[in-house]
Design a protein around this motif. Structure first.
Motif, PDB file in Angstrom:
ATOM      1  N   SER A 151       0.830  -1.198   0.000  1.00  0.00           N
ATOM      2  CA  SER A 151       0.000   0.000   0.000  1.00  0.00           C
ATOM      3  C   SER A 151       0.876   1.264   0.000  1.00  0.00           C
ATOM      4  O   SER A 151       0.580   2.247  -0.689  1.00  0.00           O
ATOM      5  N   LEU A 152       2.013   1.217   0.736  1.00  0.00           N
ATOM      6  CA  LEU A 152       2.958   2.338   0.747  1.00  0.00           C
ATOM      7  C   LEU A 152       3.528   2.558  -0.655  1.00  0.00           C
ATOM      8  O   LEU A 152       3.601   3.686  -1.157  1.00  0.00           O
ATOM      9  N   TYR A 153       3.887   1.439  -1.305  1.00  0.00           N
ATOM     10  CA  TYR A 153       4.453   1.493  -2.657  1.00  0.00           C
ATOM     11  C   TYR A 153       3.468   2.170  -3.617  1.00  0.00           C
ATOM     12  O   TYR A 153       3.829   3.059  -4.384  1.00  0.00           O
ATOM     13  N   ARG A 154       2.178   1.763  -3.512  1.00  0.00           N
ATOM     14  CA  ARG A 154       1.181   2.341  -4.428  1.00  0.00           C
ATOM     15  C   ARG A 154       1.005   3.834  -4.188  1.00  0.00           C
ATOM     16  O   ARG A 154       0.845   4.617  -5.103  1.00  0.00           O
ATOM     17  N   ARG A 155       1.070   4.210  -2.890  1.00  0.00           N
ATOM     18  CA  ARG A 155       0.917   5.624  -2.566  1.00  0.00           C
ATOM     19  C   ARG A 155       2.078   6.437  -3.165  1.00  0.00           C
ATOM     20  O   ARG A 155       1.885   7.493  -3.744  1.00  0.00           O
ATOM     21  N   ILE A 156       3.304   5.877  -3.038  1.00  0.00           N
ATOM     22  CA  ILE A 156       4.485   6.576  -3.564  1.00  0.00           C
ATOM     23  C   ILE A 156       4.357   6.731  -5.081  1.00  0.00           C
ATOM     24  O   ILE A 156       4.613   7.808  -5.634  1.00  0.00           O
ATOM     25  N   VAL A 157       3.915   5.631  -5.760  1.00  0.00           N
ATOM     26  CA  VAL A 157       3.755   5.692  -7.220  1.00  0.00           C
ATOM     27  C   VAL A 157       2.766   6.794  -7.587  1.00  0.00           C
ATOM     28  O   VAL A 157       3.000   7.591  -8.500  1.00  0.00           O
ATOM     29  N   ARG A 158       1.657   6.885  -6.817  1.00  0.00           N
ATOM     30  CA  ARG A 158       0.645   7.908  -7.127  1.00  0.00           C
ATOM     31  C   ARG A 158       1.218   9.315  -6.938  1.00  0.00           C
ATOM     32  O   ARG A 158       0.977  10.217  -7.724  1.00  0.00           O
ATOM     33  N   ILE A 159       2.029   9.494  -5.868  1.00  0.00           N
ATOM     34  CA  ILE A 159       2.627  10.812  -5.611  1.00  0.00           C
ATOM     35  C   ILE A 159       3.564  11.182  -6.766  1.00  0.00           C
ATOM     36  O   ILE A 159       3.522  12.285  -7.308  1.00  0.00           O
ATOM     37  N   ILE A 160       4.410  10.199  -7.179  1.00  0.00           N
ATOM     38  CA  ILE A 160       5.361  10.446  -8.274  1.00  0.00           C
ATOM     39  C   ILE A 160       4.599  10.787  -9.560  1.00  0.00           C
ATOM     40  O   ILE A 160       4.934  11.758 -10.259  1.00  0.00           O
ATOM     41  N   GLU A 161       3.530  10.018  -9.841  1.00  0.00           N
ATOM     42  CA  GLU A 161       2.725  10.304 -11.041  1.00  0.00           C
ATOM     43  C   GLU A 161       2.176  11.724 -10.982  1.00  0.00           C
ATOM     44  O   GLU A 161       2.191  12.461 -11.969  1.00  0.00           O
ATOM     45  N   GLY A 162       1.708  12.098  -9.778  1.00  0.00           N
ATOM     46  CA  GLY A 162       1.147  13.445  -9.588  1.00  0.00           C
ATOM     47  C   GLY A 162       2.192  14.505  -9.892  1.00  0.00           C
ATOM     48  O   GLY A 162       1.910  15.499 -10.577  1.00  0.00           O
ATOM     49  N   ILE A 163       3.426  14.277  -9.371  1.00  0.00           N
ATOM     50  CA  ILE A 163       4.501  15.258  -9.589  1.00  0.00           C
ATOM     51  C   ILE A 163       4.808  15.358 -11.088  1.00  0.00           C
ATOM     52  O   ILE A 163       4.859  16.443 -11.659  1.00  0.00           O
ATOM     53  N   ILE A 164       4.954  14.168 -11.742  1.00  0.00           N
ATOM     54  CA  ILE A 164       5.312  14.156 -13.170  1.00  0.00           C
ATOM     55  C   ILE A 164       4.225  14.837 -13.990  1.00  0.00           C
ATOM     56  O   ILE A 164       4.476  15.756 -14.768  1.00  0.00           O
ATOM     57  N   PHE A 165       2.960  14.409 -13.796  1.00  0.00           N
ATOM     58  CA  PHE A 165       1.879  14.992 -14.600  1.00  0.00           C
ATOM     59  C   PHE A 165       1.705  16.468 -14.277  1.00  0.00           C
ATOM     60  O   PHE A 165       1.426  17.285 -15.143  1.00  0.00           O
ATOM     61  N   GLY A 166       1.920  16.780 -12.978  1.00  0.00           N
ATOM     62  CA  GLY A 166       1.809  18.186 -12.563  1.00  0.00           C
ATOM     63  C   GLY A 166       2.821  19.036 -13.326  1.00  0.00           C
ATOM     64  O   GLY A 166       2.493  20.108 -13.829  1.00  0.00           O
ATOM     65  N   ARG A 167       4.090  18.512 -13.449  1.00  0.00           N
ATOM     66  CA  ARG A 167       5.157  19.263 -14.131  1.00  0.00           C
ATOM     67  C   ARG A 167       4.863  19.395 -15.616  1.00  0.00           C
ATOM     68  O   ARG A 167       5.127  20.416 -16.224  1.00  0.00           O
ATOM     69  N   GLU A 168       4.303  18.258 -16.179  1.00  0.00           N
ATOM     70  CA  GLU A 168       4.068  18.270 -17.613  1.00  0.00           C
ATOM     71  C   GLU A 168       2.962  19.243 -18.025  1.00  0.00           C
ATOM     72  O   GLU A 168       2.970  19.803 -19.078  1.00  0.00           O
ATOM     73  N   SER A 169       1.916  19.370 -17.141  1.00  0.00           N
ATOM     74  CA  SER A 169       0.736  20.149 -17.551  1.00  0.00           C
ATOM     75  C   SER A 169       0.989  21.648 -17.429  1.00  0.00           C
ATOM     76  O   SER A 169       1.871  22.099 -16.796  1.00  0.00           O
TER      77      SER A 169
END
Ligand code: UT7
Length: 367
Positions: free
Chosen positions: A349-367
């Motif tokens: 569950s920790l791993y999934r949360r980290i992946v979601r945070i990283i995705e958020g950062i990446i997509f946030g930077r891209e948009s």
């Protein structure tokens, strides 16, 4: 053709207990009436943070321990529930994730209180066909969430809980011997949860009219149950070339003591050959058969080599029976300690949360 053996079992019920006396303070009923008409004394009710998947996972971990299997050894998970966690995704997938059973296909099977028999048969057939080796079948309920606690004709009957079996392929003869499955949709109205589906989607009116609660014509279901239970048991015995004299135990769906008595009369078998625990759990729907089985094993009643009939009935209408030669765990295996499951689940569950945070950062930077 491999045989399908039941090699692991586990149960889990929530701690809180609701007695008949407690119910008599909520609706116009009393302990004497409930005991005389149903045999029920008390039932367990899930806490707010307990769900079909959490109870199901607890039961499954115990079953895997008994079978000496790791979650990653599972090829298939079938969850059967009359009170699933969601419409979709399947509760089986939630259980698969919480267990970390990464190689298992997982799906829900809906056959109401007969679900555990249908699901065991499906798992056994998959094993017998040679397409899988290890299956987990879970029956799990929090039907208390769908009770109208003002309707004395239903709220006294049901309880929460879960039970699980592991089924495994083996060359050793035995295991599941036969099964029959029956349905009659013309009786659909006699036991249902009318709203929330495509026919009657949720609206203010459906909520106001209590259509999201269990509705039941008790007398009709009673008549149906007493008609089909004994007959289905006979059918399954015939297919396995067995008679009631060959059977050590009948493990029926635990809905009502009087229904079980009537099945005993039909089968001309003494009641002490029936595993009965409805008095302490009420009707736990799909979980009632595995819970009764686990208790029979823990009491030293059900032993390796015993022949047993599982028989059930429920909404649909559905009914069925399954015969098995009880085998117990197979010799080889690789168990995991329950604490390891929990640690693994936390890491995932920790791993999934980290992946979601990283995705958020990446997509946030891209948009
Ligand atoms: O998994 C399948 C799930 N469903 C079942 O297994 C249900 C099968 N049906 C049954 O077990 C029985 O039909 C019940 C236990 C639900 C009801 O027993 P019954 O002997 O069929 O009672 P009934 O519905 O005919 O009701 C008899 C009387 C009625 O009063 P009147 O009309 O005679 O004045 C009911 O209003 O008992 C009354 N009643 C109650 N009284 C006290 C109904 N529920 C209650 C109650 N406490 N909880």
């Amino acid at each position: 053709m491999p045989y399908a053996h039941i090699t692991g079992w586990g149960m889990s019920v929530p701690e809180p207990v609701l007695t008949n006396d407690d119910l008599s303070k909520m609706v116009d009923t009393n302990d004497e009436w409930i005991r005389a008409r149903t045999g029920i004394r008390e039932r367990h009710i899930a806490r707010d943070n307990e769900f079909p998947s959490t109870l199901g996972v607890n039961a499954a971990i115990k079953a895997l321990q008994v079978a000496n299997l790791r979650p990653t050894d599972l090829d298939l998970i079938i969850c059967t529930s009359s009170s699933p966690e969601y419409f979709f995704p399947a509760t089986a997938c939630l259980i698969q994730d919480q267990l970390g059973a990464s190689k298992a296909g997982a799906f829900d099977l809906l056959a109401a209180c007969t679900g555990f028999i249908f699901a065991m048969n499906m798992a056994a057939q998959s094993i017998r066909s040679g397409s899988i080796k290890n299956a987990l079948v879970v029956g799990t309920e929090t039907l208390s969430r769908f009770m109208n606690w003002k309707d004395r004709s239903t709220c006294i009957l049901f309880g929460d809980g879960a039970g699980a079996f592991v089924l495994q392929a083996s060359d050793q003869p035995g295991g599941i011997l036969s099964a029959v499955m029956h349905s009659d949709g013309s009786g659909a109205d006699s036991l249902s949860l009318p709203a929330g589906g495509a026919r009657l989607p949720a609206t203010e009116a459906t909520v106001h009219d209590g259509k999201h609660f269990v509705h039941m014509d008790g007398k009709e279901v009673y008549r149906f149950a007493t008609r089909v239970m004994g007959h289905a048991a006979h059918e399954a015995l015939d297919i396995a070339n067995l008679t009631t004299d060959d059977i050590q135990w009948i493990i029926p769906h635990q809905a009502n003591y009087r229904i079980i008595e009537s099945a005993a009369r039909y089968l001309k078998m003494p009641l002490d050959k029936f595993v009965i625990n409805v008095e302490r759990y009420g009707n736990t729907s799909t979980a009632s058969i595995p819970i009764a089985t686990v208790e029979a094993i823990e009491k030293g009643q059900l032993k390796a080599g015993d022949k047993v009939v599982f028989v059930g009935f429920g909404a649909g209408l559905t009914w069925g029976a399954l015969t098995a030669e009880w085998s117990g765990p197979l010799p080889a295996g690789r168990a995991v300690h329950p604490e390891q499951y929990r640690r693994l689940a936390r890491v995932r569950s920790l791993y999934r949360r980290i992946v979601r945070i990283i995705e958020g950062i990446i997509f946030g930077r891209e948009s």
